[in-house]
Write a protein that holds these residues in place. Structure first.
Motif, PDB file in Angstrom:
ATOM      1  N   GLU A  23       0.847  -1.189   0.000  1.00  0.00           N
ATOM      2  CA  GLU A  23       0.000   0.000   0.000  1.00  0.00           C
ATOM      3  C   GLU A  23       0.882   1.238   0.000  1.00  0.00           C
ATOM      4  O   GLU A  23       1.633   1.480   0.939  1.00  0.00           O
ATOM      5  CB  GLU A  23      -0.925   0.004   1.214  1.00  0.00           C
ATOM      6  CG  GLU A  23      -1.945   1.127   1.151  1.00  0.00           C
ATOM      7  CD  GLU A  23      -2.977   1.034   2.255  1.00  0.00           C
ATOM      8  OE1 GLU A  23      -3.039   1.968   3.071  1.00  0.00           O
ATOM      9  OE2 GLU A  23      -3.695   0.012   2.306  1.00  0.00           O
ATOM     10  N   LEU A  24       0.787   2.014  -1.061  1.00  0.00           N
ATOM     11  CA  LEU A  24       1.597   3.210  -1.227  1.00  0.00           C
ATOM     12  C   LEU A  24       0.689   4.430  -1.208  1.00  0.00           C
ATOM     13  O   LEU A  24      -0.050   4.685  -2.164  1.00  0.00           O
ATOM     14  CB  LEU A  24       2.379   3.145  -2.549  1.00  0.00           C
ATOM     15  CG  LEU A  24       3.330   1.947  -2.701  1.00  0.00           C
ATOM     16  CD1 LEU A  24       3.960   1.945  -4.092  1.00  0.00           C
ATOM     17  CD2 LEU A  24       4.403   1.977  -1.623  1.00  0.00           C
ATOM     18  N   GLU A  25       0.704   5.129  -0.093  1.00  0.00           N
ATOM     19  CA  GLU A  25      -0.150   6.310   0.075  1.00  0.00           C
ATOM     20  C   GLU A  25      -1.607   5.979  -0.236  1.00  0.00           C
ATOM     21  O   GLU A  25      -2.323   6.733  -0.913  1.00  0.00           O
ATOM     22  CB  GLU A  25       0.332   7.457  -0.819  1.00  0.00           C
ATOM     23  CG  GLU A  25       1.694   8.017  -0.436  1.00  0.00           C
ATOM     24  CD  GLU A  25       1.672   8.722   0.919  1.00  0.00           C
ATOM     25  OE1 GLU A  25       0.717   9.459   1.184  1.00  0.00           O
ATOM     26  OE2 GLU A  25       2.615   8.517   1.703  1.00  0.00           O
ATOM     27  N   GLY A  26      -2.050   4.818   0.257  1.00  0.00           N
ATOM     28  CA  GLY A  26      -3.442   4.421   0.082  1.00  0.00           C
ATOM     29  C   GLY A  26      -3.749   3.711  -1.215  1.00  0.00           C
ATOM     30  O   GLY A  26      -4.897   3.309  -1.452  1.00  0.00           O
ATOM     31  N   PHE A  34      -3.810 -13.272  -6.111  1.00  0.00           N
ATOM     32  CA  PHE A  34      -4.505 -14.558  -5.939  1.00  0.00           C
ATOM     33  C   PHE A  34      -4.324 -15.138  -4.538  1.00  0.00           C
ATOM     34  O   PHE A  34      -5.081 -16.018  -4.119  1.00  0.00           O
ATOM     35  CB  PHE A  34      -4.041 -15.566  -7.003  1.00  0.00           C
ATOM     36  CG  PHE A  34      -2.671 -16.150  -6.773  1.00  0.00           C
ATOM     37  CD1 PHE A  34      -2.523 -17.421  -6.234  1.00  0.00           C
ATOM     38  CD2 PHE A  34      -1.526 -15.430  -7.112  1.00  0.00           C
ATOM     39  CE1 PHE A  34      -1.272 -17.970  -6.025  1.00  0.00           C
ATOM     40  CE2 PHE A  34      -0.267 -15.975  -6.905  1.00  0.00           C
ATOM     41  CZ  PHE A  34      -0.138 -17.243  -6.362  1.00  0.00           C
ATOM     42  N   LEU A  35      -3.333 -14.623  -3.783  1.00  0.00           N
ATOM     43  CA  LEU A  35      -3.127 -15.062  -2.404  1.00  0.00           C
ATOM     44  C   LEU A  35      -3.736 -14.095  -1.390  1.00  0.00           C
ATOM     45  O   LEU A  35      -3.525 -14.245  -0.192  1.00  0.00           O
ATOM     46  CB  LEU A  35      -1.620 -15.216  -2.125  1.00  0.00           C
ATOM     47  CG  LEU A  35      -0.903 -16.346  -2.870  1.00  0.00           C
ATOM     48  CD1 LEU A  35       0.589 -16.300  -2.603  1.00  0.00           C
ATOM     49  CD2 LEU A  35      -1.466 -17.705  -2.469  1.00  0.00           C
ATOM     50  N   GLY A  36      -4.455 -13.110  -1.872  1.00  0.00           N
ATOM     51  CA  GLY A  36      -5.018 -12.109  -0.978  1.00  0.00           C
ATOM     52  C   GLY A  36      -4.050 -10.966  -0.769  1.00  0.00           C
ATOM     53  O   GLY A  36      -3.266 -10.627  -1.672  1.00  0.00           O
ATOM     54  N   ASN A  37      -4.071 -10.366   0.393  1.00  0.00           N
ATOM     55  CA  ASN A  37      -3.181  -9.244   0.692  1.00  0.00           C
ATOM     56  C   ASN A  37      -1.794  -9.795   1.017  1.00  0.00           C
ATOM     57  O   ASN A  37      -1.385  -9.867   2.176  1.00  0.00           O
ATOM     58  CB  ASN A  37      -3.726  -8.430   1.856  1.00  0.00           C
ATOM     59  CG  ASN A  37      -2.930  -7.153   2.080  1.00  0.00           C
ATOM     60  OD1 ASN A  37      -2.066  -6.788   1.279  1.00  0.00           O
ATOM     61  ND2 ASN A  37      -3.202  -6.470   3.172  1.00  0.00           N
ATOM     62  N   TYR A  38      -1.083 -10.170  -0.024  1.00  0.00           N
ATOM     63  CA  TYR A  38       0.212 -10.852   0.125  1.00  0.00           C
ATOM     64  C   TYR A  38       1.351  -9.918  -0.264  1.00  0.00           C
ATOM     65  O   TYR A  38       1.240  -9.228  -1.274  1.00  0.00           O
ATOM     66  CB  TYR A  38       0.237 -12.100  -0.771  1.00  0.00           C
ATOM     67  CG  TYR A  38       1.445 -12.967  -0.560  1.00  0.00           C
ATOM     68  CD1 TYR A  38       1.438 -13.971   0.393  1.00  0.00           C
ATOM     69  CD2 TYR A  38       2.603 -12.759  -1.306  1.00  0.00           C
ATOM     70  CE1 TYR A  38       2.558 -14.767   0.604  1.00  0.00           C
ATOM     71  CE2 TYR A  38       3.723 -13.539  -1.102  1.00  0.00           C
ATOM     72  CZ  TYR A  38       3.687 -14.546  -0.148  1.00  0.00           C
ATOM     73  OH  TYR A  38       4.809 -15.323   0.056  1.00  0.00           O
ATOM     74  N   PRO A  39       2.431  -9.868   0.516  1.00  0.00           N
ATOM     75  CA  PRO A  39       2.810 -10.746   1.623  1.00  0.00           C
ATOM     76  C   PRO A  39       2.417 -10.245   3.029  1.00  0.00           C
ATOM     77  O   PRO A  39       2.877 -10.802   4.027  1.00  0.00           O
ATOM     78  CB  PRO A  39       4.325 -10.818   1.488  1.00  0.00           C
ATOM     79  CG  PRO A  39       4.722  -9.491   0.944  1.00  0.00           C
ATOM     80  CD  PRO A  39       3.596  -9.055   0.041  1.00  0.00           C
TER      81      PRO A  39
END
Length: 252
Positions: A23-26, A34-39
Motif C-alpha cells: 500500500e503506497l499512500e493508500g 490470488f493469495l489475498g493481501n500478500y505478503p
C-alpha cells in the motif's frame, strides 16, 4: 515532494504486474492478488519473531522482489537495508515503493549465487520465497551461510507434501527402502516444466526436507513461527563439502 494518488496509481500500472501487494499512500500495487493481501498476511504471522527494534542493525533481503520486507525492516529502524534481486522489473518496483514509503534502502541487481561479491556479513538475512525458484537450491543455502549471514537467517519456502517430520538417522542400510515411502521423510519434489504457470518453480520441499536442508547448510533452527518460515542461526559447518565454486564456462 509527495506524489499524488493518481500519479502513484499510474506509475504502479506502468511498473506492473506486481507480485508484492504494497500500500503506497493508500494505493495498492496488487489489489487482486490470488493469495489475498500478500505478503502482508504472511508477515503478520511471523513479524513477532524478528526484533521490533533493529536500531544499528544491517539487513540483507535476498530476492527482495518489490521490497515489501525491505521496507518493513527499515521501518523497524535498521541502520542499513540492502535488497538484491536478479530481476530488473522487480528492482524498479522496489525502488519506486521505497521512494514513496520514504525509506532509504539500497537495491542492487545480484544473483544469490553471487552473494560472496558483497564482501560483508549482515545481522539479519531474509531469504523469503526464493529457494524453490533456484536450479541449485542447496548450493544457494551454502553460499548464504558461507558469505552473508552474521546472526539471523529468516527463511521461507513454499512447501508441499506431508507436514510430519521424521527423525533423521545418521545412516541407513543400503537395502532399507521403506523410508522412501514414508511421507515424513525429507523429500524435495522436482518440477520439470511448470507449477502454478511459473517456469521458475523448480523444487518444492516437504517440511522435513526444508528443515533437513537448513541443518545441512549449517543452520540451527531457533523458531518456526509460521508454517513456511524458519528463524535460524549459523551453527555447525555445512555438511559434506559445503559450497562449491565451479569455474565459469562460456555460454553457448
Amino acid at each position: 515532494m509527495r506524489m499524488s494518488s493518481s500519479a502513484i496509481r499510474q506509475r504502479i500500472q506502468e511498473l506492473g504486474p506486481w507480485f508484492h501487494n504494497i500500500e503506497l499512500e493508500g494505493v495498492s500495487t496488487a489489489p487482486d492478488h490470488f493469495l489475498g493481501n500478500y505478503p502482508f498476511i504472511k508477515w503478520n504471522k511471523f513479524a513477532h519473531a524478528i526484533p521490533a527494534d533493529l536500531t544499528g542493525k544491517t539487513v540483507l533481503d535476498i530476492g527482495c522482489n518489490a521490497g515489501f520486507y525491505s521496507i518493513e525492516m527499515k521501518r523497524r529502524g535498521a541502520e542499513r537495508v540492502l535488497g538484491i534481486d536478479f530481476d530488473e522489473a522487480y528492482l524498479a518496483q522496489a525502488k519506486f515503493a521505497a521512494e514513496v514509503a520514504e525509506t532509504e534502502i539500497e537495491f542492487r541487481q545480484l544473483s544469490v549465487y553471487d552473494v560472496g561479491a558483497l564482501g560483508e556479513r549482515f545481522d539479519i538475512v531474509l531469504f523469503m520465497g526464493v529457494l524453490y525458484h533456484l536450479r541449485h537450491p542447496l548450493l544457494a543455502l551454502d553460499l548464504v551461510r558461507d558469505h552473508v549471514v552474521g546472526d539471523l537467517l529468516v527463511f521461507q519456502s513454499m512447501q508441499r507434501g506431508s507436514d510430519e517430520v521424521a527423525a533423521v538417522e545418521e545412516n541407513y542400510h543400503f537395502w532399507r527402502e521403506d523410508l522412501f515411502e514414508d511421507a515424513s521423510f525429507p523429500k524435495l519434489h522436482f518440477i520439470e516444466h511448470r507449477y502454478a504457470d511459473d517456469p521458475t518453480n523448480w523444487w518444492i520441499p516437504n517440511r522435513a526436507c526444508t528443515q533437513a536442508m537448513l541443518r545441512s547448510a549449517g543452520f540451527e533452527i531457533e523458531a518456526h513461527p509460521e508454517t513456511e518460515v524458519y528463524v535460524c542461526r549459523p551453527a555447525d559447518r555445512p555438511g559434506g563439502e559445503g559450497a562449491v565454486y565451479p569455474a565459469a564456462g562460456a555460454k553457448a
